[in-house]
Write a protein that holds these residues in place. Structure first.
Motif, PDB file in Angstrom:
ATOM      1  N   THR A   1      22.929  25.453 -47.138  1.00 45.83           N
ATOM      2  CA  THR A   1      24.072  25.422 -48.207  1.00 45.83           C
ATOM      3  C   THR A   1      23.626  25.953 -49.408  1.00 45.83           C
ATOM      4  O   THR A   1      24.128  26.642 -50.145  1.00 45.83           O
ATOM      5  CB  THR A   1      23.990  23.800 -48.435  1.00 45.83           C
ATOM      6  N   THR A   2      22.295  25.811 -50.016  1.00 47.66           N
ATOM      7  CA  THR A   2      21.708  26.421 -51.061  1.00 47.66           C
ATOM      8  C   THR A   2      21.765  27.978 -50.917  1.00 47.66           C
ATOM      9  O   THR A   2      22.076  28.647 -51.981  1.00 47.66           O
ATOM     10  CB  THR A   2      20.335  25.774 -51.367  1.00 47.66           C
ATOM     11  N   LEU A   3      21.305  28.423 -49.688  1.00 50.64           N
ATOM     12  CA  LEU A   3      21.303  29.964 -49.572  1.00 50.64           C
ATOM     13  C   LEU A   3      22.808  30.559 -49.685  1.00 50.64           C
ATOM     14  O   LEU A   3      22.741  31.570 -50.463  1.00 50.64           O
ATOM     15  CB  LEU A   3      20.749  30.058 -48.181  1.00 50.64           C
ATOM     16  N   LEU A   4      23.840  29.937 -49.008  1.00 52.85           N
ATOM     17  CA  LEU A   4      25.089  30.500 -49.370  1.00 52.85           C
ATOM     18  C   LEU A   4      25.699  30.135 -50.639  1.00 52.85           C
ATOM     19  O   LEU A   4      26.358  31.001 -51.034  1.00 52.85           O
ATOM     20  CB  LEU A   4      25.938  29.867 -48.125  1.00 52.85           C
ATOM     21  N   ALA A   5      25.277  29.030 -51.409  1.00 52.14           N
ATOM     22  CA  ALA A   5      25.777  28.904 -52.692  1.00 52.14           C
ATOM     23  C   ALA A   5      25.418  30.079 -53.462  1.00 52.14           C
ATOM     24  O   ALA A   5      26.157  30.569 -54.483  1.00 52.14           O
ATOM     25  CB  ALA A   5      25.413  27.722 -53.210  1.00 52.14           C
TER      26      ALA A   5
ATOM     27  N   MET B   1      28.932  21.772 -41.301  1.00 53.85           N
ATOM     28  CA  MET B   1      29.008  20.342 -41.891  1.00 53.85           C
ATOM     29  C   MET B   1      28.829  20.212 -43.445  1.00 53.85           C
ATOM     30  O   MET B   1      29.418  19.599 -44.406  1.00 53.85           O
ATOM     31  CB  MET B   1      28.358  19.543 -41.199  1.00 53.85           C
ATOM     32  N   THR B   2      27.715  20.633 -43.669  1.00 56.90           N
ATOM     33  CA  THR B   2      27.363  20.762 -45.031  1.00 56.90           C
ATOM     34  C   THR B   2      27.739  22.230 -45.994  1.00 56.90           C
ATOM     35  O   THR B   2      27.983  21.965 -47.258  1.00 56.90           O
ATOM     36  CB  THR B   2      25.831  20.768 -45.239  1.00 56.90           C
ATOM     37  N   ALA B   3      28.124  23.207 -45.480  1.00 49.75           N
ATOM     38  CA  ALA B   3      28.531  24.283 -46.213  1.00 49.75           C
ATOM     39  C   ALA B   3      30.080  24.475 -46.383  1.00 49.75           C
ATOM     40  O   ALA B   3      30.746  23.798 -45.342  1.00 49.75           O
ATOM     41  CB  ALA B   3      28.407  25.888 -45.431  1.00 49.75           C
ATOM     42  N   PRO B   4      30.742  24.939 -47.348  1.00 49.69           N
ATOM     43  CA  PRO B   4      32.268  24.939 -47.667  1.00 49.69           C
ATOM     44  C   PRO B   4      32.739  25.507 -46.738  1.00 49.69           C
ATOM     45  O   PRO B   4      32.462  26.526 -46.018  1.00 49.69           O
ATOM     46  CB  PRO B   4      32.213  25.390 -48.949  1.00 49.69           C
ATOM     47  N   PRO B   5      34.216  25.187 -46.213  1.00 47.24           N
ATOM     48  CA  PRO B   5      34.751  25.546 -45.369  1.00 47.24           C
ATOM     49  C   PRO B   5      35.188  27.290 -45.513  1.00 47.24           C
ATOM     50  O   PRO B   5      34.966  27.772 -44.506  1.00 47.24           O
ATOM     51  CB  PRO B   5      36.257  24.953 -45.445  1.00 47.24           C
ATOM     52  N   ALA B   6      35.312  27.559 -46.867  1.00 48.75           N
ATOM     53  CA  ALA B   6      35.649  28.830 -47.204  1.00 48.75           C
ATOM     54  C   ALA B   6      34.467  29.882 -46.731  1.00 48.75           C
ATOM     55  O   ALA B   6      34.612  30.961 -46.433  1.00 48.75           O
ATOM     56  CB  ALA B   6      35.924  28.955 -48.632  1.00 48.75           C
ATOM     57  N   SER B   7      33.287  29.331 -46.532  1.00 40.62           N
ATOM     58  CA  SER B   7      32.447  30.327 -46.200  1.00 40.62           C
ATOM     59  C   SER B   7      31.946  30.544 -44.557  1.00 40.62           C
ATOM     60  O   SER B   7      31.233  31.076 -44.177  1.00 40.62           O
ATOM     61  CB  SER B   7      30.722  29.817 -46.936  1.00 40.62           C
ATOM     62  N   ARG B   8      32.796  29.655 -43.867  1.00 39.80           N
ATOM     63  CA  ARG B   8      32.595  29.854 -42.504  1.00 39.80           C
ATOM     64  C   ARG B   8      33.687  30.693 -41.947  1.00 39.80           C
ATOM     65  O   ARG B   8      34.667  31.235 -42.229  1.00 39.80           O
ATOM     66  CB  ARG B   8      33.534  27.965 -41.891  1.00 39.80           C
ATOM     67  N   PRO B   9      32.964  31.456 -40.715  1.00 44.43           N
ATOM     68  CA  PRO B   9      33.832  32.408 -40.243  1.00 44.43           C
ATOM     69  C   PRO B   9      34.879  31.717 -39.552  1.00 44.43           C
ATOM     70  O   PRO B   9      35.080  30.623 -39.280  1.00 44.43           O
ATOM     71  CB  PRO B   9      32.850  32.859 -39.179  1.00 44.43           C
ATOM     72  N   ALA B  10      36.218  32.657 -39.518  1.00 44.17           N
ATOM     73  CA  ALA B  10      37.385  32.133 -38.831  1.00 44.17           C
ATOM     74  C   ALA B  10      37.219  32.078 -37.542  1.00 44.17           C
ATOM     75  O   ALA B  10      36.432  32.765 -37.063  1.00 44.17           O
ATOM     76  CB  ALA B  10      38.581  32.981 -39.381  1.00 44.17           C
ATOM     77  N   PRO B  11      37.805  31.032 -36.757  1.00 43.48           N
ATOM     78  CA  PRO B  11      37.607  30.891 -35.327  1.00 43.48           C
ATOM     79  C   PRO B  11      38.266  32.355 -34.722  1.00 43.48           C
ATOM     80  O   PRO B  11      39.223  33.074 -35.135  1.00 43.48           O
ATOM     81  CB  PRO B  11      38.540  29.627 -35.079  1.00 43.48           C
TER      82      PRO B  11
END
Length: 470
Positions: A221-225, A1-11
């Motif tokens: 969010t900050t960690l992944l940024a 929800m808070t992290a950008p979609p590009a950082s999410r694992p693909a389903p």
């Protein structure tokens, strides 16, 4: 929800929606929830214990076994000779983890670091011989596991850093709180639910919006940024939400981290020993027992926040649920189990609404039901929930009431059924007040936003609507 979609694992295939037309038996045989969860957990533990990365991020949907994962990871790190610190966000979360660790491994030395307050921890911890409690971190040095809140850890100084840490409810932790404790550990496992409410801040944070070091952003969010290369995992199965609820909650609130229910249709049943009297509360309870969802819709009207009719309707639904002798059948027990007051919750958006519901329940002689705001119901689980819709009777749709996480929490606490009480006209209200939040450079637009999530939930609830004039 808070992290950008590009950082999410693909389903992956374990969370894919089954093809239309397949018989339920084929779907169940194609998807083994236990095996999918085990694969995910094994991959998480592999990265936690063996990878060279300084952090591992795990997204967990409601009821996916987040606390179970935290306890298992802590035990395996301790067994591997790697003492660790565990960071939770509230004292209740800390005490719960301590109790869970003691139940799983009574011989494991655990430290409970607490504040100097008069009543700093749950007194049940005094009965656990393997738990040592202290307000000073130095007195707990050498223990396999030391657990405390982020606020307490922020004041710890003069100790050797731990090699490992586990951050529980990492999406509820602000990034400034992570910065305050980052010097205490070398590498960490971050576990949390991206669909829950954002971290709470008492001051405005617009001046930091879009910056990678925004102190009001979540720790994840900050960690992944700053560390986009960190391994990211997700738990693919909710063991809390029934098959009737998981598709809606997953689609409305977790589009980038979809999940499935660990049970199938028919694995859980809610029945009543007393027949319906034909009233609105009884009819909506029957609908919820049959389908998992029920919408008790009152006539459209602009009302005070503590709408007396809506509050009374919520209380009547709970009273009738108890009077009719609700019984739940599930995979947890060999036989039916009564739905008692402690297995029922009422969720509201505001504290004054919760107080009004408590008073209405008291007038009807109901005690023992959990009545609270979404913020305080986070992480909790019940058999049946009754929700006063955040937009019911309102003249406008503010950012607070459109907060995606608030609706997600309210719609995802139940194991069997959820009844929503709401004034008619919310769909029209949403159309009259589309999302108008300013676009800020560097800030990833949330998807789905609260406007879209509310429409998705309302569309589904409309199929289970019972109109009633009190």
């Amino acid at each position: 929800m808070t992290a950008p979609p590009a950082s999410r694992p693909a389903p992956d295939s374990s969370s894919a929606v089954p093809a239309a037309g397949l018989p339920s038996s084929a779907v169940r045989s194609a998807f083994d929830p236990g095996a999918a969860a085990a694969r995910a957990t094994d991959a998480i533990l592999r990265d936690t214990l063996g990878a060279a990365h300084r952090g591992v991020v795990v997204d967990s949907p409601p009821g996916a076994g987040k606390s179970t994962l935290v306890v298992r990871a802590a035990r395996e790190l301790a067994a591997a000779g790697r003492p660790l610190m565990v960071i939770a966000q509230t004292n209740a979360q800390v005490d719960d983890l301590v109790v869970r660790l003691a139940e799983k491994d009574p011989g494991l030395p655990v430290g409970r670091l607490h504040s100097n307050d008069p009543d700093p921890y749950d007194k049940a911890l005094d009965e656990l011989p393997n738990v040592r409690k202290s307000a000073k971190a130095a007195e707990l040095a050498g223990l396999d596991i030391v657990i405390s809140t982020a606020a307490k850890w922020a004041h710890v100084q003069g100790v050797e850093p731990w090699r490992h840490a586990i951050v529980d409810e990492a999406y509820q932790m602000r990034s400034d709180a992570l910065l305050a404790v980052a010097g205490l550990f070398e590498r960490a496992l971050f576990v949390g639910d991206p669909g829950q409410l954002d971290p709470f801040s008492v001051v405005g944070a617009d001046q930091w919006a879009g910056l990678s070091y925004d102190p009001s952003a979540s720790a994840v969010t900050t960690l992944l940024a700053h560390n986009p290369e960190l391994p990211q995992h997700r738990l693919p199965v909710s063991w809390r939400l029934p098959a009737s609820a998981a598709p809606l909650v997953s689609g409305a609130f977790y589009p980038y981290t979809p999940f499935r229910s660990g049970t199938g249709h028919g694995d859980r049943r809610l029945t009543f020993g007393v027949a319906s009297d034909g009233s609105g509360p009884d009819r909506v309870l029957d609908e919820a027992a049959e389908s998992g969802w029920g919408l008790l819709e009152l006539p459209a009207r602009r009302t005070p926040r503590t709408d007396p009719e809506a509050v009374r309707a919520v209380a009547l639904v709970v009273r009738r649920l108890l009077d009719r002798g609700g019984v739940a059948t599930s995979e947890r027990s060999p036989g039916p189990v009564p739905v008692t007051a402690d297995r029922i919750a009422v969720g509201t958006a505001h504290r004054d609404q919760a107080a009004a519901v408590r008073a209405a329940l008291a007038e009807l002689g109901v005690t023992g039901v959990a009545v609270d705001t979404a913020n305080r119901l986070q992480g909790r689980e019940f058999d049946v929930t009754v929700v006063l819709h955040p937009l019911s009777g309102r003249p406008d749709a503010t950012a607070f009431h459109l907060e995606t996480g608030r609706l997600c929490v309210l719609a995802s606490r139940h194991r069997h059924a959820c009844v929503v009480v709401c004034r008619a006209g919310v769909a029209e209200l949403l159309d009259e007040h589309p999302s108008t939040e300013p676009v800020q450079l560097g800030v990833t637009v949330k998807f789905p936003d609260g406007w879209e999530a509310n429409h998705a939930v309302l569309s589904h609830l409309s199929e289970h609507k019972v109109s009633w004039r009190p």
